[in-house]
Design a protein around this motif. Sequence first.
Motif, short mmCIF file in Angstrom:
data_model
loop_
_atom_site.label_atom_id
_atom_site.label_comp_id
_atom_site.label_asym_id
_atom_site.label_seq_id
_atom_site.Cartn_x
_atom_site.Cartn_y
_atom_site.Cartn_z
N THR A 206 45.00 27.89 41.40
CA THR A 206 44.50 29.17 41.92
C THR A 206 44.62 29.21 43.44
O THR A 206 44.75 28.17 44.10
CB THR A 206 43.03 29.37 41.52
OG1 THR A 206 42.25 28.30 42.09
CG2 THR A 206 42.87 29.35 40.02
N THR A 227 48.00 31.06 39.54
CA THR A 227 47.19 31.79 38.56
C THR A 227 45.99 32.49 39.21
O THR A 227 45.71 32.32 40.39
CB THR A 227 46.67 30.83 37.48
OG1 THR A 227 45.85 29.82 38.10
CG2 THR A 227 47.81 30.14 36.76
N ARG A 228 45.34 33.28 38.36
CA ARG A 228 44.06 33.95 38.64
C ARG A 228 44.19 35.08 39.65
O ARG A 228 45.15 35.84 39.64
CB ARG A 228 43.00 32.93 39.07
CG ARG A 228 42.77 31.79 38.09
CD ARG A 228 41.97 32.21 36.88
NE ARG A 228 40.62 32.58 37.20
CZ ARG A 228 39.60 31.72 37.31
NH1 ARG A 228 39.79 30.42 37.13
NH2 ARG A 228 38.38 32.15 37.58
#
Length: 329
Positions: A206, A227-228
């Motif tokens: 992240t 991600t995220r």
Amino acid sequence: MRKSLFTIPLLILLTLPILSLSKQVCNKDDEKVLFKIKQSFGNPYHLASWQKTLDCCQWYNVECDLNTSRIIALTIFQGNISGQIPNAVGDLPFLQTLVLRKLTNLTGTIPSAITKLTRLTMLRLSWTNLTGPVPSFLSQLKNLNFLDLSFNDLTGSIPPELASLTNLGAIHLDRNKLTGVIPDSFGSFKGSTPDLYLSHNQLTGTIPKSLGYLNFTVIDFSRNQLTRDISMFFGPNKTIQIADFSRNSFEFNMSDVAFPASLTSLDVNHNKIFGNLPQSLTGLSFQFLNVSYNRLCGQIPQGGNLQDFTSNEYFHNRCLCGSPLPACT
């Protein structure tokens, strides 16, 4: 006929050698170092002007300071140069600019001898076949304001120590084979916030929340495995102008994101972004926009220049509709 009193002195002046043209102005120590560099590269034709018969301040690929006659720039670009970066590079104490670019036969790792270049403001080692890590010792170059290590074969993680460089205006680590996460320290740059180019690597994890406290102008994290959430980079008081987060696995609700008026380029294609496109996008002057291949729904806001883009910039979403896509039903 009597000669003028000025004739003889004038003739003498005209026949005197022009000392300023014959005088050696290049520093002898710098000249010796440049010859070592040339020898390390196998005396290539690209450096053919590096000869004793010519003052080294007049050689191609180098620049001297007019006052001190010391070498302040070494720029070797797009030549048939083979070998590794020689340690002798670190023996040019007044060097401010070091550029080795588009030298596909340049191999090996970045030498620690570079840390001796304490006056260096620009370091550009790009489009080569350099390997090994991004060295943490680059953080010792406290005057550095531009760092470009792009288009190489560098591996390993991004050293968090780079965040200690207070004068950086831009960091290019894109187009390498870097792995690991984006360091949390990158949210604590002192001084101006650098433009950050980390695209085309193999970064994972992240985005550290600390990066959301800074005001970036340019961010390119595209083509990684990140991600995220990335909404922390946006907000009414942010200054970001160009944002490329495409081809990752970012996942967040776009509906309530407040995009700053400064934003002119947004690319988030090939992610997992959901929600609606906010109406506030119509108030921005986009030069580039791509939200395709996500999970967006609802009608594309009508107005601004959102309809200036083709369906290619919007398609392959879950249920996005309206011009330039087919009408909503």
